[in-house]
Design an enzyme around this catalytic site. Structure first.
Site, PDB file in Angstrom:
ATOM      1  N   ILE A   1       0.810  -1.136   0.099  1.00 34.27           N
ATOM      2  CA  ILE A   1      -0.032  -0.073   0.091  1.00 34.27           C
ATOM      3  C   ILE A   1       0.853   1.105  -0.281  1.00 34.27           C
ATOM      4  CG2 ILE A   1      -1.794   1.371   1.377  1.00 34.27           C
ATOM      5  CD1 ILE A   1      -2.529  -1.634   2.409  1.00 34.27           C
TER       6      ILE A   1
ATOM      7  N   TYR B   1      -1.103  -8.643  16.402  1.00 31.09           N
ATOM      8  CA  TYR B   1      -1.144  -7.443  15.363  1.00 31.09           C
ATOM      9  C   TYR B   1      -2.582  -6.463  15.757  1.00 31.09           C
ATOM     10  CZ  TYR B   1      -2.275  -5.654  10.936  1.00 31.09           C
ATOM     11  OH  TYR B   1      -2.650  -4.958   9.733  1.00 31.09           O
TER      12      TYR B   1
ATOM     13  N   LYS C   1      -2.611  -2.508  16.796  1.00 36.50           N
ATOM     14  CA  LYS C   1      -3.270  -1.478  15.982  1.00 36.50           C
ATOM     15  C   LYS C   1      -4.185  -0.732  17.011  1.00 36.50           C
ATOM     16  CE  LYS C   1      -1.571  -2.087  11.771  1.00 36.50           C
ATOM     17  NZ  LYS C   1      -0.573  -1.101  11.299  1.00 36.50           N
TER      18      LYS C   1
HETATM   19  N1  LIG Z   1      -2.599  -5.448   3.258  1.00 40.33           N
HETATM   20  C1  LIG Z   1      -3.710  -5.516   3.987  1.00 40.33           C
HETATM   21  O1  LIG Z   1      -4.399  -6.332   3.880  1.00 40.33           O
HETATM   22  C2  LIG Z   1      -3.824  -4.579   5.147  1.00 40.33           C
HETATM   23  C3  LIG Z   1      -5.029  -4.510   5.869  1.00 40.33           C
HETATM   24  C4  LIG Z   1      -5.358  -3.697   6.857  1.00 40.33           C
HETATM   25  C5  LIG Z   1      -4.068  -2.956   7.371  1.00 40.33           C
HETATM   26  N2  LIG Z   1      -2.919  -2.916   6.532  1.00 40.33           N
HETATM   27  C6  LIG Z   1      -1.769  -1.998   7.055  1.00 40.33           C
HETATM   28  O2  LIG Z   1      -1.626  -1.199   6.141  1.00 40.33           O
HETATM   29  C7  LIG Z   1       0.063  -0.954   5.912  1.00 40.33           C
HETATM   30  C8  LIG Z   1       0.792  -1.453   4.893  1.00 40.33           C
HETATM   31  O3  LIG Z   1       0.236  -2.667   4.662  1.00 40.33           O
HETATM   32  P1  LIG Z   1       0.996  -3.647   3.516  1.00 40.33           P
HETATM   33  O4  LIG Z   1       0.070  -4.806   3.124  1.00 40.33           O
HETATM   34  O5  LIG Z   1       1.155  -2.796   2.431  1.00 40.33           O
HETATM   35  O6  LIG Z   1       2.300  -3.814   4.017  1.00 40.33           O
HETATM   36  P2  LIG Z   1       3.719  -4.673   3.459  1.00 40.33           P
HETATM   37  O7  LIG Z   1       3.274  -5.028   2.091  1.00 40.33           O
HETATM   38  O8  LIG Z   1       3.955  -5.900   4.391  1.00 40.33           O
HETATM   39  O9  LIG Z   1       4.781  -3.632   3.646  1.00 40.33           O
HETATM   40  C9  LIG Z   1       5.326  -3.346   4.941  1.00 40.33           C
HETATM   41  C10 LIG Z   1       6.223  -2.197   4.652  1.00 40.33           C
HETATM   42  O10 LIG Z   1       6.723  -1.693   5.920  1.00 40.33           O
HETATM   43  C11 LIG Z   1       8.049  -1.826   5.829  1.00 40.33           C
HETATM   44  N3  LIG Z   1       8.777  -2.226   7.111  1.00 40.33           N
HETATM   45  C12 LIG Z   1       8.690  -3.356   7.771  1.00 40.33           C
HETATM   46  N4  LIG Z   1       9.249  -3.508   9.027  1.00 40.33           N
HETATM   47  C13 LIG Z   1       9.995  -2.243   8.980  1.00 40.33           C
HETATM   48  C14 LIG Z   1      10.803  -1.661   9.954  1.00 40.33           C
HETATM   49  N5  LIG Z   1      11.273  -2.382  10.794  1.00 40.33           N
HETATM   50  N6  LIG Z   1      11.299  -0.385   9.870  1.00 40.33           N
HETATM   51  C15 LIG Z   1      10.740   0.394   8.827  1.00 40.33           C
HETATM   52  N7  LIG Z   1       9.953  -0.100   7.830  1.00 40.33           N
HETATM   53  C16 LIG Z   1       9.507  -1.410   7.755  1.00 40.33           C
HETATM   54  C17 LIG Z   1       8.522  -2.637   4.671  1.00 40.33           C
HETATM   55  O11 LIG Z   1       9.633  -2.236   3.926  1.00 40.33           O
HETATM   56  P3  LIG Z   1      11.012  -3.132   4.369  1.00 40.33           P
HETATM   57  O12 LIG Z   1      10.734  -4.443   4.493  1.00 40.33           O
HETATM   58  O13 LIG Z   1      12.105  -2.461   3.295  1.00 40.33           O
HETATM   59  O14 LIG Z   1      11.681  -2.402   5.795  1.00 40.33           O
HETATM   60  C18 LIG Z   1       7.454  -2.276   3.663  1.00 40.33           C
HETATM   61  O15 LIG Z   1       7.630  -1.209   2.831  1.00 40.33           O
HETATM   62  C19 LIG Z   1       0.635  -1.905   7.296  1.00 40.33           C
HETATM   63  O16 LIG Z   1       0.406  -1.000   8.460  1.00 40.33           O
HETATM   64  C20 LIG Z   1      -0.598  -2.858   7.655  1.00 40.33           C
HETATM   65  O17 LIG Z   1      -0.841  -3.191   9.047  1.00 40.33           O
HETATM   66  C21 LIG Z   1      -3.035  -3.776   5.554  1.00 40.33           C
END
Ligand SMILES: NC(=O)c1ccc[n+]([C@@H]2O[C@H](COP(=O)([O-])OP(=O)(O)OC[C@H]3O[C@@H](n4cnc5c(N)ncnc54)[C@H](OP(=O)(O)O)[C@@H]3O)[C@@H](O)[C@H]2O)c1
Ligand SMILES: *[C@@H]1O[C@H](CO)[C@@H](O)[C@H](O)[C@H]1NC(C)=O
Length: 323
Positions: free
Chosen positions: A56, A199, A203
């Site tokens: 995202i 998780y 949140k």
């Molecule tokens: N996808 C869903 O269905 C969903 C649903 C509800 C909420 N969300 C929320 O939306 C947000 C984005 O979700 P997503 O699914 O796009 O996540 P994702 O694909 O898992 O990506 C996570 C991002 O966070 C970064 N990250 C992880 N650990 C980190 C650290 N220690 N320091 C700095 N950066 C870090 C990762 O980059 P690096 O690994 O390069 O650090 C990556 O860019 C999150 O907050 C998630 O909880 C997602």
């Protein structure tokens, strides 16, 4: 009889329309009533996005760049950030896109350094919007099976790192008398999330912190928008789709997030049914909502273990195992 029908029929039609809207909605009613991004709230503004290396966060960076924003993109993986930067187009890309590698677990000193760098990239404006999007999520397990390592990793990234970064950045914003935090929380931050206890706890913690922060600082020009997405489709990571799951696309999620932020909504929910209905129930009829989730809990953990659909109504009846 006919007269009564004549009088109530407009209400029935209205009710039907509302019901249809609710069943097909992709977010809460306040959010979907705001149809468009307020472009003037984005153009030439500085957005700092964490977790911009994929998912995202990456899509948010693309859309904001196209809307004329200046960007600071952060995550741990610098080469992935380079890849994202190369794809960005818009008024200020590429000069107005800065890469700031950042590990949210790296401790206060290193976060302080990151904030100083972020503030120095665009010295005239500083950071207008901080989008806290990075998060750590593990595959689903029961609450009691979570490892100590996983518990700490989740809280270190999602809660401690995010809050510390906020505490260091907010004083700069207060000095300017304006600043906007956009927090990617989750439906799991609003309702029980069987199989994702830690998780969900992380949140819920963010929601508590940022709603409180706003209550303390809104009169000093600080805005907070908390975004709670349900299942979102992303190419990799937590949003990888299991067959049968209905997920909002990450493009639409990013667009609705920008709409919520530019309209300064305090909280916004982004999801299809049935998750959206559960959010409404837990918020407005908690005893019914919690009763429902108690029916779902065990089945959802089992569905997750078998890589089945964890967002289906069928979980109520225990039939969502993968085929
Ligand atoms: N996808 C869903 O269905 C969903 C649903 C509800 C909420 N969300 C929320 O939306 C947000 C984005 O979700 P997503 O699914 O796009 O996540 P994702 O694909 O898992 O990506 C996570 C991002 O966070 C970064 N990250 C992880 N650990 C980190 C650290 N220690 N320091 C700095 N950066 C870090 C990762 O980059 P690096 O690994 O390069 O650090 C990556 O860019 C999150 O907050 C998630 O909880 C997602
Ligand atoms: C960063 O991403 C690249 C390309 O996807 C990958 O090859 C590399 O292993 C990643 N680096 C780290 C430290 O995870």
């Amino acid at each position: 009889m006919v007269v009564v029908l004549f009088i109530i029929s407009p209400f029935l039609v209205l009710l039907g329309l509302l019901l249809f809207k609710f069943i097909t909605a992709e977010g809460d009613f306040t959010l979907i009533s705001k149809r468009h991004v307020k472009r003037e709230e984005v153009e030439d503004k500085v957005f700092w996005i964490t977790g911009a290396s994929r998912g995202i966060g990456e899509i948010l960076a693309k859309q904001l760049a196209n809307l004329g924003a200046k960007l600071i993109i952060s995550a741990r993986n610098e080469s992935e950030l380079e890849r994202v930067k190369k794809q960005l187009t818009g008024k200020h890309a590429p000069e107005g896109v800065k890469i700031l590698p950042l590990d949210l677990t790296s401790g206060e000193d290193s976060l302080r350094e990151a904030v100083q760098r972020a503030e120095s990239f665009f010295p005239d404006t500083g950071v207008d919007y901080m989008i806290h999007n990075a998060a750590f999520e593990r595959p689903k397990t029961t609450a009691l099976e979570v490892s100590d390592e996983s518990l700490k990793a989740t809280f270190n990234v999602n809660v401690l790192g995010t809050i510390t970064l906020t505490q260091i950045l907010a004083p700069y914003m207060l000095k300017r008398g304006k600043g906007h935090f956009v927090v990617m929380s989750s439906a799991a931050g609003k309702t029980p999330a069987p199989g994702q206890a830690i998780y969900s706890a992380s949140k819920h913690a963010l929601n508590g912190y940022f709603h409180t922060l706003r209550s303390e600082l809104c009169q000093k020009g600080i805005r907070v928008t908390i975004v709670c997405p349900g299942p979102i489709e992303t190419p990799t990571g937590s949003g990888s789709k299991v067959s049968g799951e209905k997920r909002v696309s990450s493009e639409r999620c990013a667009e609705l997030t920008i709409i919520a932020a530019t309209h300064a909504l305090k909280e916004a929910w982004i999801s299809y049914q049935p998750v959206l209905a559960v959010m409404y129930l837990v918020q407005y009829m908690p005893s019914v909502g919690f009763w429902l989730m108690d029916k779902v809990g065990k089945n959802r953990v089992e569905a997750a273990a078998q890589k089945g659909n964890t967002y289906s109504v069928g979980l109520l009846f225990g039939k969502n195992k993968a085929h």
